[in-house]
Design a protein around this motif. Structure first.
Motif, PDB file in Angstrom:
ATOM      1  N   TYR A 130       0.803  -1.230   0.000  1.00  0.00           N
ATOM      2  CA  TYR A 130       0.000   0.000   0.000  1.00  0.00           C
ATOM      3  C   TYR A 130       0.835   1.279   0.000  1.00  0.00           C
ATOM      4  O   TYR A 130       0.289   2.364  -0.228  1.00  0.00           O
ATOM      5  N   GLY A 131       2.126   1.175   0.283  1.00  0.00           N
ATOM      6  CA  GLY A 131       2.989   2.351   0.244  1.00  0.00           C
ATOM      7  C   GLY A 131       2.865   3.281   1.431  1.00  0.00           C
ATOM      8  O   GLY A 131       3.364   4.408   1.399  1.00  0.00           O
ATOM      9  N   VAL A 132       2.228   2.818   2.503  1.00  0.00           N
ATOM     10  CA  VAL A 132       2.016   3.650   3.687  1.00  0.00           C
ATOM     11  C   VAL A 132       3.029   3.288   4.760  1.00  0.00           C
ATOM     12  O   VAL A 132       3.257   2.106   5.045  1.00  0.00           O
ATOM     13  N   ASP A 133       3.631   4.298   5.366  1.00  0.00           N
ATOM     14  CA  ASP A 133       4.627   4.120   6.421  1.00  0.00           C
ATOM     15  C   ASP A 133       4.087   3.218   7.523  1.00  0.00           C
ATOM     16  O   ASP A 133       3.042   3.482   8.119  1.00  0.00           O
ATOM     17  N   ARG A 134       4.827   2.161   7.836  1.00  0.00           N
ATOM     18  CA  ARG A 134       4.386   1.198   8.846  1.00  0.00           C
ATOM     19  C   ARG A 134       4.218   1.837  10.227  1.00  0.00           C
ATOM     20  O   ARG A 134       3.368   1.418  11.014  1.00  0.00           O
ATOM     21  N   HIS A 135       5.021   2.854  10.520  1.00  0.00           N
ATOM     22  CA  HIS A 135       4.934   3.503  11.829  1.00  0.00           C
ATOM     23  C   HIS A 135       3.608   4.260  11.988  1.00  0.00           C
ATOM     24  O   HIS A 135       3.040   4.317  13.084  1.00  0.00           O
ATOM     25  N   VAL A 136       3.119   4.821  10.894  1.00  0.00           N
ATOM     26  CA  VAL A 136       1.838   5.523  10.929  1.00  0.00           C
ATOM     27  C   VAL A 136       0.694   4.536  11.116  1.00  0.00           C
ATOM     28  O   VAL A 136      -0.246   4.788  11.877  1.00  0.00           O
ATOM     29  N   VAL A 137       0.766   3.394  10.427  1.00  0.00           N
ATOM     30  CA  VAL A 137      -0.255   2.354  10.603  1.00  0.00           C
ATOM     31  C   VAL A 137      -0.287   1.899  12.060  1.00  0.00           C
ATOM     32  O   VAL A 137      -1.358   1.773  12.667  1.00  0.00           O
ATOM     33  N   LEU A 138       0.896   1.666  12.641  1.00  0.00           N
ATOM     34  CA  LEU A 138       0.973   1.279  14.051  1.00  0.00           C
ATOM     35  C   LEU A 138       0.422   2.371  14.954  1.00  0.00           C
ATOM     36  O   LEU A 138      -0.278   2.086  15.934  1.00  0.00           O
ATOM     37  N   ALA A 139       0.721   3.612  14.643  1.00  0.00           N
ATOM     38  CA  ALA A 139       0.277   4.731  15.481  1.00  0.00           C
ATOM     39  C   ALA A 139      -1.241   4.835  15.488  1.00  0.00           C
ATOM     40  O   ALA A 139      -1.847   5.095  16.535  1.00  0.00           O
ATOM     41  N   ILE A 140      -1.881   4.633  14.347  1.00  0.00           N
ATOM     42  CA  ILE A 140      -3.343   4.667  14.314  1.00  0.00           C
ATOM     43  C   ILE A 140      -3.913   3.522  15.141  1.00  0.00           C
ATOM     44  O   ILE A 140      -4.882   3.698  15.892  1.00  0.00           O
ATOM     45  N   TRP A 141      -3.324   2.355  15.034  1.00  0.00           N
ATOM     46  CA  TRP A 141      -3.742   1.219  15.858  1.00  0.00           C
ATOM     47  C   TRP A 141      -3.631   1.569  17.348  1.00  0.00           C
ATOM     48  O   TRP A 141      -4.538   1.322  18.132  1.00  0.00           O
ATOM     49  N   GLY A 142      -2.506   2.199  17.703  1.00  0.00           N
ATOM     50  CA  GLY A 142      -2.317   2.601  19.092  1.00  0.00           C
ATOM     51  C   GLY A 142      -3.284   3.669  19.547  1.00  0.00           C
ATOM     52  O   GLY A 142      -3.829   3.619  20.650  1.00  0.00           O
ATOM     53  N   MET A 143      -3.526   4.647  18.696  1.00  0.00           N
ATOM     54  CA  MET A 143      -4.439   5.730  19.039  1.00  0.00           C
ATOM     55  C   MET A 143      -5.880   5.249  19.173  1.00  0.00           C
ATOM     56  O   MET A 143      -6.610   5.649  20.072  1.00  0.00           O
ATOM     57  N   GLU A 144      -6.302   4.398  18.249  1.00  0.00           N
ATOM     58  CA  GLU A 144      -7.709   4.021  18.189  1.00  0.00           C
ATOM     59  C   GLU A 144      -8.127   3.048  19.290  1.00  0.00           C
ATOM     60  O   GLU A 144      -9.186   3.213  19.896  1.00  0.00           O
ATOM     61  N   THR A 145      -7.306   2.025  19.545  1.00  0.00           N
ATOM     62  CA  THR A 145      -7.722   0.997  20.505  1.00  0.00           C
ATOM     63  C   THR A 145      -6.609   0.551  21.435  1.00  0.00           C
ATOM     64  O   THR A 145      -6.708  -0.504  22.054  1.00  0.00           O
ATOM     65  N   ASN A 146      -5.538   1.359  21.550  1.00  0.00           N
ATOM     66  CA  ASN A 146      -4.379   0.948  22.350  1.00  0.00           C
ATOM     67  C   ASN A 146      -3.893  -0.422  21.886  1.00  0.00           C
ATOM     68  O   ASN A 146      -3.707  -1.341  22.665  1.00  0.00           O
ATOM     69  N   TYR A 147      -3.694  -0.529  20.581  1.00  0.00           N
ATOM     70  CA  TYR A 147      -3.198  -1.743  19.928  1.00  0.00           C
ATOM     71  C   TYR A 147      -4.121  -2.945  20.163  1.00  0.00           C
ATOM     72  O   TYR A 147      -3.678  -4.067  20.403  1.00  0.00           O
ATOM     73  N   GLY A 148      -5.406  -2.697  20.089  1.00  0.00           N
ATOM     74  CA  GLY A 148      -6.382  -3.771  20.251  1.00  0.00           C
ATOM     75  C   GLY A 148      -6.772  -4.047  21.684  1.00  0.00           C
ATOM     76  O   GLY A 148      -7.575  -4.956  21.946  1.00  0.00           O
ATOM     77  N   GLY A 149      -6.261  -3.251  22.614  1.00  0.00           N
ATOM     78  CA  GLY A 149      -6.572  -3.470  24.018  1.00  0.00           C
ATOM     79  C   GLY A 149      -8.015  -3.164  24.372  1.00  0.00           C
ATOM     80  O   GLY A 149      -8.581  -3.765  25.286  1.00  0.00           O
ATOM     81  N   TYR A 150      -8.607  -2.220  23.656  1.00  0.00           N
ATOM     82  CA  TYR A 150     -10.015  -1.900  23.900  1.00  0.00           C
ATOM     83  C   TYR A 150     -10.653  -1.478  22.586  1.00  0.00           C
ATOM     84  O   TYR A 150     -10.399  -0.383  22.082  1.00  0.00           O
ATOM     85  N   THR A 151     -11.485  -2.343  22.029  1.00  0.00           N
ATOM     86  CA  THR A 151     -12.096  -2.069  20.731  1.00  0.00           C
ATOM     87  C   THR A 151     -13.539  -1.596  20.831  1.00  0.00           C
ATOM     88  O   THR A 151     -14.182  -1.364  19.811  1.00  0.00           O
ATOM     89  N   GLY A 152     -14.043  -1.428  22.052  1.00  0.00           N
ATOM     90  CA  GLY A 152     -15.388  -0.917  22.251  1.00  0.00           C
ATOM     91  C   GLY A 152     -16.358  -2.020  22.640  1.00  0.00           C
ATOM     92  O   GLY A 152     -16.250  -3.151  22.167  1.00  0.00           O
ATOM     93  N   LYS A 153     -17.305  -1.682  23.487  1.00  0.00           N
ATOM     94  CA  LYS A 153     -18.289  -2.668  23.952  1.00  0.00           C
ATOM     95  C   LYS A 153     -19.725  -2.279  23.621  1.00  0.00           C
ATOM     96  O   LYS A 153     -20.663  -2.972  23.987  1.00  0.00           O
ATOM     97  N   ASP A 154     -19.900  -1.150  22.936  1.00  0.00           N
ATOM     98  CA  ASP A 154     -21.248  -0.721  22.562  1.00  0.00           C
ATOM     99  C   ASP A 154     -21.771  -1.563  21.401  1.00  0.00           C
ATOM    100  O   ASP A 154     -21.023  -1.878  20.458  1.00  0.00           O
ATOM    101  N   GLY A 155     -23.053  -1.892  21.450  1.00  0.00           N
ATOM    102  CA  GLY A 155     -23.673  -2.513  20.294  1.00  0.00           C
ATOM    103  C   GLY A 155     -23.752  -1.504  19.169  1.00  0.00           C
ATOM    104  O   GLY A 155     -24.362  -0.439  19.316  1.00  0.00           O
ATOM    105  N   VAL A 156     -23.132  -1.801  18.040  1.00  0.00           N
ATOM    106  CA  VAL A 156     -23.031  -0.832  16.948  1.00  0.00           C
ATOM    107  C   VAL A 156     -24.403  -0.477  16.387  1.00  0.00           C
ATOM    108  O   VAL A 156     -24.693   0.700  16.123  1.00  0.00           O
ATOM    109  N   VAL A 157     -25.263  -1.477  16.202  1.00  0.00           N
ATOM    110  CA  VAL A 157     -26.600  -1.188  15.667  1.00  0.00           C
ATOM    111  C   VAL A 157     -27.364  -0.277  16.617  1.00  0.00           C
ATOM    112  O   VAL A 157     -28.002   0.700  16.185  1.00  0.00           O
TER     113      VAL A 157
END
Length: 419
Positions: A130-157
């Motif tokens: 994809y040509g995207v810097d791996r560090h930026v991809v990791l940073a978004i993962w860290g910012m959004e869910t603390n690297y998958g530590g918390y992905t949300g518990k709300d029912g999306v619907v």
């Protein structure tokens, strides 16, 4: 009395009891047994049941089957917390130095560096495709869910149905609810497992439904785009999204820079964008590095904390991050976390942490005064985004004061004196 007449009476009561966000929130909070206003609760419950019925034709036109719709929407009730959290988004209400400080923490940096090694092969493959810097991809993962530590518990619907039913994000809620139903119809996940944030963002890197439908990837090759459980799918989906939103390989998101003395404040903002080489000729220098690279890249200056804080020269890759979340604080935090994971140090120029910032009431007052000056045409919610900052800069230029776009008590008092 017939049930249909009772429902009509209950729905009519909405006008008397659900006028404005505060009343809606109160009515959502509890039925009579929990101490809430019983008629208001009845009105809300009946109105939401009517909404579920009324929304079905729209879902059918979008290709949703009756079976999928019934299963997804059965028993769904409005969530009282969703509208409250809508008005408390930290990207727009927290001082930028506090926001970044909490999210670019030593723990998160260390975890990112650990995952950089652990997923080196995967990240290399994603970066190559994809040509995207791996560090930026990791940073978004860290910012959004603390690297998958918390992905949300709300029912999306449920969350999206609440937004579609009431509040100022009805259009967003309706669009995303249709998107969520399409995901369920495709069989990518079940309604019970479709968990996420109050805004309907899902998975390791928090895709909203329409983003999932347009950009999610099956990178692990199992035939499913599983952003909830597959790290390869989630990270590849993020890289694909950034690539499609304009990320250019081989260029940074930006740099912290030093401004020359007697800087021309009219050169702040995207309207003054030019090549990095031209910025160098104007005396702009990187704050930490010896020299710029990608000198042909188009870039512009931002001063998110005004002339007393750090300045940044940002590229179109910064805009790609903004497409993920339109907050400057968010995009700057992602860029900085990516740099720290890659081994860079903290910002050079300190933040003006002693600056007395405005309350939400004061920010709304400022927006209204800017509107009276003919400079601002946005909503009066106290959220400080690009429209407000640009209006501030235009006012500062007209008033002959440094046009850094920063909002503080000094600026508010200046506007008050004009009344």
């Amino acid at each position: 009395m017939k049930a249909t007449n009772m429902k009509a009476i209950a729905i009519a009561a909405v006008a008397g009891f659900l006028t404005g966000f505060a009343t809606v929130s109160a009515a959502f909070s509890a039925p009579a047994a929990a101490g809430g206003n019983p008629l208001a609760w009845l009105a809300t419950k009946a109105a939401f049941e009517q909404f579920r019925e009324d929304f079905w034709p729209e879902a059918r036109r979008a290709g949703i089957s009756r079976r999928v719709y019934a299963r997804a929407m059965s028993g769904v009730t409005p969530d009282p917390d969703v509208l409250k959290r809508l008005e408390r988004q930290p990207e727009f209400s927290t001082p930028i130095w506090t926001y970044i400080g909490k999210r670019v923490s030593d723990i998160r940096i260390a975890k990112g560096r650990e995952l950089l090694k652990q997923h080196a092969r995967l990240l290399g493959a994603i970066e190559h495709r994809y040509g995207v810097d791996r560090h930026v991809v990791l940073a978004i993962w860290g910012m959004e869910t603390n690297y998958g530590g918390y992905t949300g518990k709300d029912g999306v619907v449920r969350a999206l149905a609440t937004l579609a039913f009431s509040g100022r994000k009805r259009k967003y809620g309706r669009t995303q609810l249709i998107g969520a139903l399409k995901i369920l119809q495709a069989g990518d996940i079940t309604p019970e497992r479709m968990k996420g944030s109050w805004a309907g963002a899902m998975g390791h890197t928090q895709f909203i439904p329409t983003t999932y439908l347009a950009y999610a990837q099956d990178f692990d090759g199992d035939g499913r785009r599983d952003i909830w459980n597959s790290v390869p799918d989630a990270l590849a989906s993020t890289a694909n999204y950034l690539a499609k939103r304009g990320w250019k390989p081989g260029r940074p998101w930006g740099w912290e820079v030093r401004l020359p003395k007697r800087f021309d404040w009219r050169l702040i903002g995207r309207a003054a964008a030019r090549s990095v080489a031209r910025w160098e000729k104007l005396g702009i220098r990187p704050a930490a590095a010896r020299r710029f690279y990608a000198r042909d890249a188009r870039a512009w200056l931002i001063l998110p904390a005004g002339r007393k804080g750090p300045a940044f020269l940002v590229t179109d890759n910064f805009r790609a991050i903004l497409a993920y979340n339109s907050s400057t604080a968010y995009a700057l935090a992602v860029g900085h976390l990516a740099d720290r994971i890659a081994g860079a140090g903290p910002f050079v120029q300190p933040w003006p942490v002693r600056e007395r910032l405005l309350s939400r009431t004061e920010r709304i007052e400022l927006q209204k005064m800017l509107a009276r000056e003919g400079l601002y045409r946005g909503a009066f919610r106290g959220h400080i985004g690009p429209k407000t900052r640009e209006a501030v800069r235009r006012y500062q230029l007209s008033a002959g004061i440094p046009a850094d776009g920063f909002i503080n008590r000094e600026l508010l008092e200046h506007l008050r004196r004009k009344r």
